[in-house]
Design an enzyme around this catalytic site. Sequence first.
Site, PDB file in Angstrom:
ATOM      1  N   ASN A   1      40.955  62.889  -9.060  1.00 20.42           N
ATOM      2  CA  ASN A   1      40.744  63.769  -7.917  1.00 20.42           C
ATOM      3  C   ASN A   1      40.561  63.008  -6.614  1.00 20.42           C
ATOM      4  OD1 ASN A   1      41.115  66.083  -9.348  1.00 20.42           O
ATOM      5  ND2 ASN A   1      38.957  66.621  -9.516  1.00 20.42           N
TER       6      ASN A   1
ATOM      7  N   HIS B   1      31.026  68.804  -9.866  1.00 21.65           N
ATOM      8  CA  HIS B   1      30.789  67.835 -10.931  1.00 21.65           C
ATOM      9  C   HIS B   1      32.089  67.293 -11.524  1.00 21.65           C
ATOM     10  CE1 HIS B   1      26.531  69.671 -11.784  1.00 21.65           C
ATOM     11  NE2 HIS B   1      26.583  68.970 -10.675  1.00 21.65           N
ATOM     12  N   ASP B   2      33.222  67.831 -11.105  1.00 25.71           N
ATOM     13  CA  ASP B   2      34.503  67.444 -11.703  1.00 25.71           C
ATOM     14  C   ASP B   2      35.286  66.475 -10.823  1.00 25.71           C
ATOM     15  OD1 ASP B   2      35.995  67.784 -14.103  1.00 25.71           O
ATOM     16  OD2 ASP B   2      37.509  68.911 -12.985  1.00 25.71           O
ATOM     17  N   ALA B   3      34.603  65.765  -9.933  1.00 18.47           N
ATOM     18  CA  ALA B   3      35.277  64.827  -9.028  1.00 18.47           C
ATOM     19  C   ALA B   3      35.491  63.498  -9.750  1.00 18.47           C
ATOM     20  CB  ALA B   3      34.452  64.636  -7.760  1.00 18.47           C
TER      21      ALA B   3
ATOM     22  N   TYR C   1      37.220  60.496 -16.907  1.00 20.92           N
ATOM     23  CA  TYR C   1      35.787  60.581 -16.643  1.00 20.92           C
ATOM     24  C   TYR C   1      35.135  59.225 -16.877  1.00 20.92           C
ATOM     25  CZ  TYR C   1      36.449  65.621 -16.547  1.00 20.92           C
ATOM     26  OH  TYR C   1      36.881  66.883 -16.229  1.00 20.92           O
TER      27      TYR C   1
END
Length: 448
Positions: free
Chosen positions: A316, A310-312, A268
């Site tokens: 990914n 939101h988890d890109a 992140y």
Amino acid sequence: MRSAAPWPWKAWPDMARHLEVWLLGAHVGTLSQIDGRLSFAYAPAATTPLSQSLPVRAETFDDRATRPFFAGLLPEGGKRKQVAKTLQVSMQNDYALLESLGGECAGAVTLLEPGLRPQAPDAPGDVRWLDDAQLLQVLVEMPLRPMRAGDAGIRLSLAGAQDKLPVVLDAHKHRIGLPLNGSPSSHILKPPIAEVDGSVFNEAFCMALAGALKLDVARTKIHAVADGAQQRQYLLVERYDRQAGAPGLRLHQEDFCQALGVVSEHKYQNEGGPSLAQAFALLRSATRPSAPHTLKLLDYVVFNALIGNHDAHGKNFSLLYTPAAGAVLTPLYDALCTAVYPTLTDKMAMKIGSKYKFSEVQARHWEQFATEAAVSPAQAKKRIVDIAKRLPGLARATQAMFQGEGNSHPIIGQIVTLIEQRCALSIRRLTARPVDDTQPESTTDHAG
């Protein structure tokens, strides 16, 4: 009888251990562990690099350079912990985990003990085919048996913190099997995520919506197996790192964290992971010509923002190494609307401009993003508005298609509503920029 001589405990950490690294069936180097630290050295004849972060050279790469790529092949978080527990090794021991799991990995990498060779690409696949009862058992056991760790003949690994499993799909006989002894898989099986209601339908819908938008996207389909009187749904994702029409042939790939030398724990951006500016710079450095790929990545970024993914994060997005075109951006994968769940974070994995929260993204932040990514701000604005205008209608059409196929779920309706809100908000902010748009989105919208 136990020997009176003491066991040389202090000697064990200093013992060198080695795994031979194979790429596309060719020996490319050696992964070593000495005193708990990893190193990697290319074979003298190697000409093809494993990673953008590991260029071919004579010198050995130290632990700091080696770990991001190789540890990046492994499961993460709770799945990694469970695998380590099953194998009775330390959760932090990347080498031991790769030794047990590194037979069939993402891309075309295989790790083997010295003296062993990988299966020839044209060899018949060794597969344990599953009947419905066995498939159901695999699905039920996945939370406690990630990657089927410990099963005889199975050495499988995929990155990520969610349950998933490399499998082989026999489309003619409608069978699913587990690849054995280094045989390649053709698909990735994803069961429902326990704490994320309707995750199978959510991801399938978002991936189908990406396809409707004409994005390059991994082929994804909902399947089901009988569980008593009920049906247990799961997702099958066709692997893009296996050659079409020749599933035994692997294509090499690496995610952006691996390519940038970032460990998975920092995927992140707010933990030191890749930013969008770094992602676009990597793509320009790795691909030739780069313009088509940067425009494709721009579409991925806009799509993920508008659907509430939101988890890109940096793992990914990936590079695929093809025989004809060299390095290219992979199809979109792992597209899931996380913003629809009020219990999940409202922070995006990568900032748009200076903002992590979509509700705070104004036109100037999109312009800042475009400038940092070296994309024309005018071109980016035009593309965002175009996608935002088209997406709601495509979402409703895709929802109707799912209903017609018997794959309806309440979560899909919630996603469609969220997409409509986000697209309307984006169009207003990028065109008229009214004063009241300084306020966050509706409190009934969990998009954040």
